[in-house]
Design a protein around this motif. Structure first.
Motif, PDB file in Angstrom:
ATOM      1  N   ARG B   9       0.942  -1.328  -0.006  1.00  0.00           N
ATOM      2  CA  ARG B   9      -0.043   0.119   0.029  1.00  0.00           C
ATOM      3  C   ARG B   9       1.110   1.115  -0.024  1.00  0.00           C
ATOM      4  O   ARG B   9       0.538   2.292  -0.521  1.00  0.00           O
ATOM      5  CB  ARG B   9      -0.764  -0.042   1.290  1.00  0.00           C
ATOM      6  N   GLN B  37      -1.812   8.360 -10.509  1.00  0.00           N
ATOM      7  CA  GLN B  37      -2.790   9.520 -10.122  1.00  0.00           C
ATOM      8  C   GLN B  37      -1.779  10.466  -9.358  1.00  0.00           C
ATOM      9  O   GLN B  37      -1.215  10.138  -8.277  1.00  0.00           O
ATOM     10  CB  GLN B  37      -3.664   9.014  -9.366  1.00  0.00           C
ATOM     11  N   LYS B  40      -4.335  16.694  -8.131  1.00  0.00           N
ATOM     12  CA  LYS B  40      -4.860  17.484  -8.802  1.00  0.00           C
ATOM     13  C   LYS B  40      -4.595  17.248 -10.355  1.00  0.00           C
ATOM     14  O   LYS B  40      -5.078  18.360 -11.170  1.00  0.00           O
ATOM     15  CB  LYS B  40      -4.633  18.943  -8.413  1.00  0.00           C
ATOM     16  N   LYS B  41      -4.516  16.075 -10.607  1.00  0.00           N
ATOM     17  CA  LYS B  41      -4.255  15.877 -12.112  1.00  0.00           C
ATOM     18  C   LYS B  41      -5.413  14.659 -12.568  1.00  0.00           C
ATOM     19  O   LYS B  41      -5.631  13.829 -11.609  1.00  0.00           O
ATOM     20  CB  LYS B  41      -2.788  15.437 -12.433  1.00  0.00           C
ATOM     21  N   PRO B  42      -5.705  14.544 -13.753  1.00  0.00           N
ATOM     22  CA  PRO B  42      -6.491  13.374 -14.139  1.00  0.00           C
ATOM     23  C   PRO B  42      -5.644  12.008 -13.920  1.00  0.00           C
ATOM     24  O   PRO B  42      -4.332  12.026 -14.197  1.00  0.00           O
ATOM     25  CB  PRO B  42      -6.755  13.899 -15.614  1.00  0.00           C
ATOM     26  N   LEU B  43      -6.269  11.232 -13.809  1.00  0.00           N
ATOM     27  CA  LEU B  43      -5.689   9.833 -13.747  1.00  0.00           C
ATOM     28  C   LEU B  43      -5.156   9.566 -15.224  1.00  0.00           C
ATOM     29  O   LEU B  43      -5.530   9.981 -16.359  1.00  0.00           O
ATOM     30  CB  LEU B  43      -6.976   8.734 -13.853  1.00  0.00           C
ATOM     31  N   LEU B  88       0.353   8.075  -6.680  1.00  0.00           N
ATOM     32  CA  LEU B  88      -0.584   7.007  -6.233  1.00  0.00           C
ATOM     33  C   LEU B  88      -0.827   5.966  -7.552  1.00  0.00           C
ATOM     34  O   LEU B  88      -0.949   6.590  -8.581  1.00  0.00           O
ATOM     35  CB  LEU B  88      -1.831   7.351  -5.822  1.00  0.00           C
ATOM     36  N   LEU B  90      -2.720   3.306  -9.361  1.00  0.00           N
ATOM     37  CA  LEU B  90      -3.821   2.416  -9.268  1.00  0.00           C
ATOM     38  C   LEU B  90      -4.082   1.568 -10.194  1.00  0.00           C
ATOM     39  O   LEU B  90      -3.615   1.461 -11.375  1.00  0.00           O
ATOM     40  CB  LEU B  90      -5.082   3.306  -9.488  1.00  0.00           C
ATOM     41  N   GLY B 107      -8.301  -0.972  -7.464  1.00  0.00           N
ATOM     42  CA  GLY B 107      -7.691  -1.499  -6.088  1.00  0.00           C
ATOM     43  C   GLY B 107      -7.414  -0.092  -5.610  1.00  0.00           C
ATOM     44  O   GLY B 107      -7.817   1.023  -6.005  1.00  0.00           O
ATOM     45  N   PRO B 108      -6.954  -0.151  -4.034  1.00  0.00           N
ATOM     46  CA  PRO B 108      -6.774   0.635  -3.446  1.00  0.00           C
ATOM     47  C   PRO B 108      -5.721   1.680  -3.408  1.00  0.00           C
ATOM     48  O   PRO B 108      -5.174   2.743  -3.120  1.00  0.00           O
ATOM     49  CB  PRO B 108      -6.666   0.152  -1.595  1.00  0.00           C
TER      50      PRO B 108
END
Lengths: 109, 115
Positions: B9, B37, B40-43, B88, B90, B107-108
């Protein structure tokens, strides 16, 4: 280029109603998704719209106008647990998801 | 629980390290995805696998190397990363990647920090 616009942040009061807008310009359209993402957690699916109109699911509703390249997510009877980011995504002609940057919704008591 | 798990994680690594991120889905899906991710940005879609075959590589630097040994598992191998790669990561899965209504389940995520 392809673009999804949504407000960066919104604030609302517990028990109230809030509308989060999303406008898009994409090469083709094969549906629009809304996801909810709590801080530090996975995005979770809320709704899918491919035809014009309003889809209602309990306290949450999502609206689509393909001619205007516009959608909104309507949250009613706001609860503190609704504090999260709300992500708008459009599936383009290549079936790729194009994502907005998300709207952070802050709920105040 | 969405049926998609990710480990670890949290990960802190130096620029010279090699590490791997793991994703597993228990939904019987055939498509798996890696996203980045940043705040403040799009995936950002990085890689797509459909029926174990890589169908998308969105100009991702070679320091990120995906592996999909079967429809349930997806790895992201990392080496000589840069501080700007901190984000992050994902993982998601869906029934396949060719249908308009296909919902992706996430997923987390792995929170990666590159020092």
């Amino acid at each position: 280029g392809q673009n999804i616009d949504q407000p960066t942040e919104m604030t609302a009061t517990e028990g109230a109603i809030v509308q989060i807008n999303c406008t898009y310009q994409t090469s083709g359209f094969n549906g629009l998704f809304w996801y909810q993402q709590h801080a530090g957690e996975a995005p979770t699916f809320l709704s899918y719209n491919v035809l014009d109109g309003l889809e209602e699911k309990g306290r949450f509703s999502s609206f689509l106008s393909r001619s205007k390249g516009y959608s909104y997510l309507l949250l009613k009877e706001l609860q503190m647990k609704d504090s999260a980011s709300y992500l708008c995504a459009v599936r383009d002609s290549n079936y790729q998801l194009i994502w907005g940057a998300g709207t952070k919704l802050i709920i105040k008591p | 629980e969405t049926g998609v798990t990710q480990t670890p994680r949290h990960l802190v690594m130096g620029m010279t390290n090699k590490k791997s991120l793991k994703c597993e889905q228990h939904l019987g899906h055939n498509a798996m995805y890696w996203y980045k991710q940043s705040a403040k940005k799009p995936l950002e879609l990085m890689f797509v696998y459909n029926f174990k075959e890589q169908t998308e590589n969105n100009s991702v630097p070679s320091r990120f190397s995906p592996e999909c040994p079967n429809s349930s598992h997806l790895f992201l191998h990392l080496h000589t990363l840069q501080p700007e790669d901190s984000a992050l990561y994902l993982c998601a899965s869906s029934q396949d990647d060719t249908s308009g209504s296909n919902t992706q389940y996430f997923g987390p995520g792995t929170r990666l920090t590159v020092l």
